[in-house]
Motif scaffolding. Structure first.
Motif, short mmCIF file in Angstrom:
data_model
loop_
_atom_site.label_atom_id
_atom_site.label_comp_id
_atom_site.label_asym_id
_atom_site.label_seq_id
_atom_site.Cartn_x
_atom_site.Cartn_y
_atom_site.Cartn_z
N THR A 28 -3.89 -1.11 10.25
CA THR A 28 -3.22 -0.50 8.99
C THR A 28 -4.46 -0.19 8.02
O THR A 28 -4.30 1.00 7.52
CB THR A 28 -2.33 -1.59 8.33
N VAL A 29 -5.28 -0.92 7.86
CA VAL A 29 -6.37 -0.95 6.74
C VAL A 29 -7.19 0.42 7.22
O VAL A 29 -7.57 1.21 6.54
CB VAL A 29 -7.24 -1.95 6.66
N SER A 60 3.73 8.27 -1.34
CA SER A 60 3.82 9.53 -0.52
C SER A 60 4.56 9.41 0.68
O SER A 60 5.02 8.49 1.05
CB SER A 60 2.51 9.82 0.27
N PRO A 61 5.39 10.70 1.14
CA PRO A 61 6.23 10.80 1.93
C PRO A 61 5.89 10.00 3.42
O PRO A 61 4.58 10.17 3.59
CB PRO A 61 6.53 12.10 2.24
N ASN A 62 6.83 9.24 4.00
CA ASN A 62 6.23 8.62 5.24
C ASN A 62 5.18 7.42 5.15
O ASN A 62 4.61 7.21 5.96
CB ASN A 62 5.84 9.51 6.36
N LYS A 63 5.10 7.02 3.90
CA LYS A 63 4.25 5.81 3.85
C LYS A 63 4.75 4.45 3.48
O LYS A 63 5.85 4.78 2.54
CB LYS A 63 3.01 6.14 2.53
N HIS A 64 4.28 3.39 3.54
CA HIS A 64 4.57 2.14 2.97
C HIS A 64 4.03 1.50 1.99
O HIS A 64 4.25 0.31 1.65
CB HIS A 64 4.72 1.09 4.40
N GLN A 65 3.09 2.21 1.42
CA GLN A 65 2.27 1.50 0.11
C GLN A 65 2.11 2.85 -0.92
O GLN A 65 2.18 3.97 -0.52
CB GLN A 65 0.73 1.32 0.78
N THR A 66 1.69 2.21 -1.93
CA THR A 66 1.96 3.22 -3.17
C THR A 66 0.69 3.94 -3.00
O THR A 66 -0.47 3.32 -2.44
CB THR A 66 1.99 2.36 -4.60
N ASN A 67 0.52 5.15 -3.78
CA ASN A 67 -0.67 5.76 -3.75
C ASN A 67 -2.03 4.88 -4.25
O ASN A 67 -3.18 4.97 -3.90
CB ASN A 67 -0.57 7.10 -4.36
N ARG A 68 -1.58 4.36 -5.11
CA ARG A 68 -2.70 3.24 -6.03
C ARG A 68 -3.00 2.28 -5.08
O ARG A 68 -4.48 1.99 -5.09
CB ARG A 68 -1.99 2.96 -7.31
N TYR A 69 -2.08 1.76 -4.26
CA TYR A 69 -2.95 0.60 -3.37
C TYR A 69 -3.42 1.17 -2.27
O TYR A 69 -4.56 0.45 -1.95
CB TYR A 69 -1.44 -0.10 -2.91
N ARG A 70 -3.20 2.21 -1.99
CA ARG A 70 -3.92 3.02 -0.78
C ARG A 70 -5.39 3.38 -1.30
O ARG A 70 -6.37 3.17 -0.50
CB ARG A 70 -3.40 4.38 -0.29
#
Length: 149
Positions: free
Chosen positions: A69-70, A34-44
């Motif tokens: 972060t979590v 997703s825009p402005n995110k540092h992790q993949t959607n799947r990891y989130r």
């Protein structure tokens, strides 16, 4: 996420572009991030699911990610899921396909109960009211009827 018990990191180079006409700068986008995110959607999503079964602190320790972060990921994914849930519920209400279920739950075993109104098709809770009385049931149903008007 780990693969065969070893941590796996995905480093993605994001290219930035500048429009020669308007001089605006924009970045390359990816479907899985997703825009402005540092992790993949799947990891989130994975972190969110892990938090459901335990605490944010435990997930933070296990994944070696800062607690904040979590926590931020958990609440942002929860908000996204809430939005999806509300949209699904609204579409069910528009089609008059709502089948209600009335139940009670023990908030404190043997001491305090609450009346719960649910949609049986989606399993979503539509409302809760203190106590398990005739009066609390009337309040719940009145709220449901008034919200549909």
């Amino acid at each position: 996420m780990s693969v065969l018990g070893k941590p796996l990191f995905l480093f993605v180079r994001v290219y930035r572009y500048r429009c020669h006409n308007c001089n605006e700068v924009f970045s390359q986008t990816f479907e899985s991030i997703s825009p402005n995110k540092h992790q993949t959607n799947r990891y989130r999503e994975y972190l969110y699911e892990m938090c459901i079964g335990s605490t944010i602190q435990e997930v933070s320790r296990k994944e070696k990610i800062p607690y904040t972060t979590v926590e931020r990921i958990f609440y942002s994914v929860a908000k996204e899921k809430e939005k999806e849930h509300v949209e699904t519920l609204e579409s069910v209400l528009e089609n008059d396909a709502l089948i209600l279920s009335l139940d009670e739950i023990a908030v404190r075993k043997g001491h305090r109960y609450e009346t719960v109104l649910m949609d049986t098709q989606t399993g979503s809770v539509l409302g809760m009211e203190h106590q398990r009385s005739y009066h609390s049931t009337q309040i719940l149903l009145a709220k449901k009827i008034l919200s549909n008007k």
